[in-house]
Design an enzyme around this catalytic site. Structure first.
Site, short mmCIF file in Angstrom:
data_model
loop_
_atom_site.label_atom_id
_atom_site.label_comp_id
_atom_site.label_asym_id
_atom_site.label_seq_id
_atom_site.Cartn_x
_atom_site.Cartn_y
_atom_site.Cartn_z
CG ASP A 247 -17.53 26.83 24.50
OD1 ASP A 247 -18.29 25.98 24.02
OD2 ASP A 247 -16.67 27.42 23.83
CG ASP B 124 -10.35 35.68 18.42
OD1 ASP B 124 -10.56 34.44 18.42
OD2 ASP B 124 -10.89 36.45 19.25
CG HIS C 57 -11.82 32.18 20.61
ND1 HIS C 57 -12.45 33.25 20.02
CD2 HIS C 57 -12.68 31.15 20.48
CE1 HIS C 57 -13.63 32.87 19.57
NE2 HIS C 57 -13.80 31.59 19.83
CD GLU D 231 -13.13 35.62 23.14
OE1 GLU D 231 -12.36 35.32 22.22
OE2 GLU D 231 -14.34 35.85 22.95
N1 LIG Z 1 -16.94 29.10 21.70
C1 LIG Z 1 -17.03 28.65 20.37
C2 LIG Z 1 -15.76 27.91 20.05
O1 LIG Z 1 -15.67 26.79 20.90
C3 LIG Z 1 -15.77 27.51 18.59
O2 LIG Z 1 -14.64 26.76 18.31
C4 LIG Z 1 -15.83 28.74 17.74
C5 LIG Z 1 -15.74 28.47 16.26
O3 LIG Z 1 -16.98 28.27 15.68
P1 LIG Z 1 -17.19 27.88 14.19
O4 LIG Z 1 -16.82 26.42 14.12
O5 LIG Z 1 -18.65 28.09 13.95
O6 LIG Z 1 -16.32 28.71 13.37
O7 LIG Z 1 -17.04 29.39 18.03
C6 LIG Z 1 -17.27 29.77 19.38
O8 LIG Z 1 -16.53 30.89 19.66
#
Ligand SMILES: N[C@@H]1[C@@H](O)[C@H](O)[C@@H](COP(=O)(O)O)O[C@@H]1O
Length: 278
Positions: A72, A141, A143, A148
């Site tokens: 992403d 959440d 995702h 989402e």
């Molecule tokens: N789009 C990204 C996700 O791809 C990632 O998995 C998530 C978790 O991030 P973290 O590893 O910092 O908790 O963050 C963002 O939302």
């Protein structure tokens, strides 16, 4: 599905990096036979990237014939903004290893036509022959990438408007100012990740415990998009103890009893690789 429960985030990082190393080296990539890897950003995979860089420096792995696709990217952040996923990937990983930058694909959140950019990305994945191993992280959440709650579980790469929970979770990267977090992102779809031959999802920390329980113990539900991977033939969830806090004791005991089998997946590479890839 395999649920691999490890002590803490450092052990998760080490395990995940060793698993990637086994998959890549056992595949024996070459100019006509590239290994295709899907990659996440966020805080969770940072330790894995550091370990992979270490293994590269020790001569244990090469990324020369590895093609990567990132999950992403934010819409509208300049490429050199410290919170853009381009910046993250270049600084945390790509610049430290021997990957060919032309083979390290990250969605362009500044493309003049975002819909065409998403279609181009899907085509590139197809042209590469699909993803061998997609690594993912999740939000609290549930995702995956930026799919989402309520996202279609057969979705493809597209533009998404971010949920309030995600803006909240990610504001820490933007000086704790929620108004600075981009409202939209480009993301691979759940279906895009589901098409990978193998998927490894990294989940650490108590704040992800409910999401892990929803992903593993309840039904497939588009409100917890990571739960879709119950229907994938080769999914690994790799988590730490804190992330298991909402799981049933029975679930944790069952998967912990398999820990010596799980260890073989990174130690006994030839056998494990044959089992999964063929
Ligand atoms: N789009 C990204 C996700 O791809 C990632 O998995 C998530 C978790 O991030 P973290 O590893 O910092 O908790 O963050 C963002 O939302």
């Amino acid at each position: 599905m395999r649920l691999i429960i490890l002590e803490d985030a450092d052990v998760v990082a080490d395990w995940a990096a060793r698993f990637v190393m086994q998959r890549v080296t056992q595949f024996a990539p070459g100019p006509q036979r590239r290994f295709v890897l899907g990659l996440p950003t966020g805080g969770t995979p940072l330790g894995m990237y550091r370990k992979l860089i270490q293994f590269y420096k020790e001569g244990k792995i090469s990324f020369k014939y590895v093609t990567t696709f990132n999950m992403d990217e934010y819409v509208g952040l300049p490429r050199d903004h410290p919170e853009s996923y381009h910046y993250y990937m270049w600084n945390e990983f790509f610049k430290h290893v021997d990957i060919d930058p032309a083979q390290a694909h990250v969605l362009d959140g500044n493309a003049p036509d975002l819909v065409a950019e998403c279609a181009r990305f899907e085509r590139l994945i197809q042209d590469a022959g699909g993803v061998h191993l997609f690594i993912g992280g999740i939000g609290p959440d549930g995702h995956i990438a930026f799919n989402e709650p309520g996202s279609s579980l057969v979705s493809r790469t597209r533009v998404k408007t971010l949920a309030y929970d995600t803006l909240e979770a990610n504001k820490r990267f933007f000086g704790n100012d929620i108004s600075k977090v981009p409202r939209q992102a480009l993301t691979v779809g759940v279906g895009t990740v589901m098409d990978a031959k193998e998927v490894m999802i990294l989940i650490t920390g108590g704040h992800k415990a409910l999401a892990l329980a929803k992903a593993v113990e309840e039904g497939v539900n588009h409100m917890w998009t990571v739960s879709a991977f119950q229907q994938h033939a080769q999914t690994l969830f790799v988590c730490d103890e804190s992330a298991t806090l909402e799981l049933r004791v029975k679930t944790v005991k069952y998967f912990k009893a398999l820990s010596s089998e799980h260890q073989k997946m990174i130690e006994d590479a030839p056998v494990a690789a044959q089992r999964v890839l063929h």
